[in-house]
Design an enzyme around this catalytic site. Structure first.
Site, PDB file in Angstrom:
ATOM      1  CB  SER A   1       2.332  -8.213  -0.531  1.00  0.00           C
ATOM      2  OG  SER A   1       1.088  -8.502  -0.697  1.00  0.00           O
TER       3      SER A   1
ATOM      4  CD  GLU B   1       1.156 -12.348   5.896  1.00  0.00           C
ATOM      5  OE1 GLU B   1       0.797 -11.340   5.741  1.00  0.00           O
ATOM      6  OE2 GLU B   1       2.179 -12.888   5.878  1.00  0.00           O
TER       7      GLU B   1
ATOM      8  CG  HIS C   1      -0.017  -8.343   4.206  1.00  0.00           C
ATOM      9  ND1 HIS C   1       0.700  -9.379   3.820  1.00  0.00           N
ATOM     10  CD2 HIS C   1      -0.259  -7.422   3.179  1.00  0.00           C
ATOM     11  CE1 HIS C   1       0.815  -9.301   2.609  1.00  0.00           C
ATOM     12  NE2 HIS C   1       0.498  -8.183   2.229  1.00  0.00           N
TER      13      HIS C   1
END
Length: 513
Positions: free
Chosen positions: A198, A320, A419
């Site tokens: 990320s 995600e 995610h």
């Protein structure tokens, strides 16, 4: 007279130019915690570039984690991860942890982990980022660093050197520390892989492209980089800084500098509210394209100069955006009209209905919220990652691409393959994630088997630049002719052009601009 062998050196004691450290053995791995790599960025050093640490006298105890960077914190954690940072917090946070196999050996490859957290949360000392499994299973030396986040890492004070990207000066200092010191822990300074997830993956790309990192990195692993973020220029950063100063009640820079850090964290919630937009991932603090420390978008960094020759693995999870939107009532109840209007921001008003229909066809039975989340996943993560893979393939330096598809049954299945979901599989340390709600209900046999596959692939890539290992189907690089992408699910398979529908849909949007 019998020869008496020389005693083996104590693996918990390491002598560095800065001084002596004493760590601890944990499960056969030597661990050194809270090792300072830069001066504490406090007082006059707040909002200034990281400075070298002068060292210490005597033996420094390195058996206990140091404070994490100041950040917002909610007791009990969030409903997905269960928390991504916990007290103690302090501005004196520029430390790193090292994990090294205790047994002596030839210099080992090094893995440097850059944590994510939306540029506002996280810590290198979080238990679920422990390097123990990589050190033990892969015979690697692992480093995980804290760095300044949130207001302390991303604001621009008009009178300060170093611009807005203080976080990057921290990470560069940590990387330099690794180069100069890791041999003392048995690591090879010429075999360093930097990996991040990320925001940490954005950092990893920015590091790879920085002139001061030249020769310090051999490989990079980019897990779910949000390369679709629209990053501000210096004026945009100054504008956000002025808004933050107003929220903090500071009329002048000097007042802002004098505020205790908990007051800065208190103002962060206000900036979240002020910068939030429906249908967009909230990012009150962002890296700044300043023409110097970050001369171009980090997505571009791996296409230029020495960074173009680095080995690259990049991937994303299938859903995600469900991480940030699936549990939010304001987005879960989205209407078709709202989502079509949001799609128009990307595709234009005329093309928005057909783009909506394309997403609807790709996910039979999709609600408007599902279309919205698939759009955000594509915009921020999947399509920019594929774009980088396409461009690297075009000049003969293909990446290894993957998509993590295993959905979690937790929270009524609303998260899908969200995610962060790949993280415990990559680290193969589910015991360190027992607090995380998003892992509830996973079948242990499937969970542990897939974790072994990912964990060993990451180890193989760090060691050789090739993620293939005997317990996994053949994984070829992403070439323009095949577009091979490894799909990690209950069945692991290498597929051609897995992200093709998203790629073609968004290529059409770009062509219309």
């Amino acid at each position: 007279m019998a020869h008496i062998p020389d005693p083996q050196p104590d693996p918990t004691v390491v002598d560095l130019p800065a001084g002596r450290l004493r760590g601890v053995i944990e499960n056969g791995v030597a661990v050194f915690r809270a090792v300072p790599y830069a001066l504490p960025p406090v007082g006059a050093l707040r909002w200034r570039p990281a400075r070298p640490h002068p060292g210490w006298s005597g033996t420094r105890d390195a058996t206990t984690d140091g404070p994490s960077a100041p950040q917002m914190w909610l007791e009990g954690g969030d409903p997905v991860l269960g928390g991504h940072g916990s007290p103690p917090f302090d501005e004196d946070c520029l430390t790193l942890n090292v994990w090294a196999p205790a047994a002596p050996a030839a210099p080992r490859p090094v893995l440097v982990w850059i944590h994510g957290g939306g540029f506002v949360s996280g810590s290198g000392s979080l238990p679920h980022y422990s390097g123990e499994t990589f050190a033990r299973d892969g015979d690697l030396v692992v480093v995980s660093a804290n760095y300044r986040i949130g207001a302390l890492g991303y604001l621009a004070l008009e009178d300060e050197e170093g611009g807005c990207n203080h976080w990057l000066t921290d990470q560069l200092a940590a990387l330099r520390w690794v180069h100069e010191n890791i041999a003392a822990f048995g690591g090879d300074p010429d075999a360093v892989t930097v990996a991040g997830q990320s925001g940490g993956a954005v950092s990893t790309a920015a590091l790879a492209g920085h002139p001061r990192a030249r020769g310090l990195i051999r490989r990079v692993i980019l897990q779910s980089p949000p390369f679709g973020l629209d990053l501000p220029d210096p004026e945009g950063c100054r504008e956000r800084t002025r808004a933050f100063r107003e929220l903090a009640g500071a009329k002048a820079v000097e007042e802002l500098r004098a505020l205790p850090w908990p007051e800065l964290i208190g103002a962060t919630g206000g900036l979240f509210a002020r910068t939030a937009r429906w249908g967009y991932w909230p990012t009150p603090f962002l890296p700044v394209i300043d023409g110097a420390a970050v001369p171009r978008h980090p997505e571009e960094a791996l296409l230029h100069g020495d960074a173009a020759d680095l080995d690259v693995m990049i991937g994303w999870t299938r859903e995600e955006a469900n991480f940030g939107f699936a549990l939010d009532p304001g987005h879960a109840s989205a209407t078709r009209e709202q989502v079509t209007d949001r799609i128009a921001d990307t595709f234009g008003a005329a093309a928005a209905p057909e783009a909506y229909a394309a997403y609807e066809r790709a996910r039979p039975g999709a609600r408007p919220a599902d279309v919205l989340m698939d759009l955000i996943t594509d915009e921020l993560f999947r399509v920019p990652a594929v774009r980088l893979a396409e461009r690297r393939a075009a000049f003969g330096r293909p990446v290894w691409a993957y998509q993590f598809d295993l959905p979690t049954p937790a929270l009524d299945g609303r998260l899908g393959a969200a995610h962060c979901l790949e993280l415990p599989f990559v680290f193969a340390n589910f015991d360190q994630w027992s607090h995380a709600p998003f892992l509830a209900g996973l079948a242990p046999a499937v969970r542990d088997g897939l974790a072994r596959t990912l964990h060993q692939a990451w180890i193989a890539f760090v060691r050789t630049g090739d993620p293939n290992h005997p317990a996994m189907p053949r994984w070829d690089p992403y070439e323009r002719g095949t577009r091979t992408t490894m799909r990690f699910d209950t069945v692991v398979s290498a597929l051609g052009d897995l992200a093709g529908p998203s790629r073609l849909l968004h290529e059409g949007a770009i062509a219309r601009e």
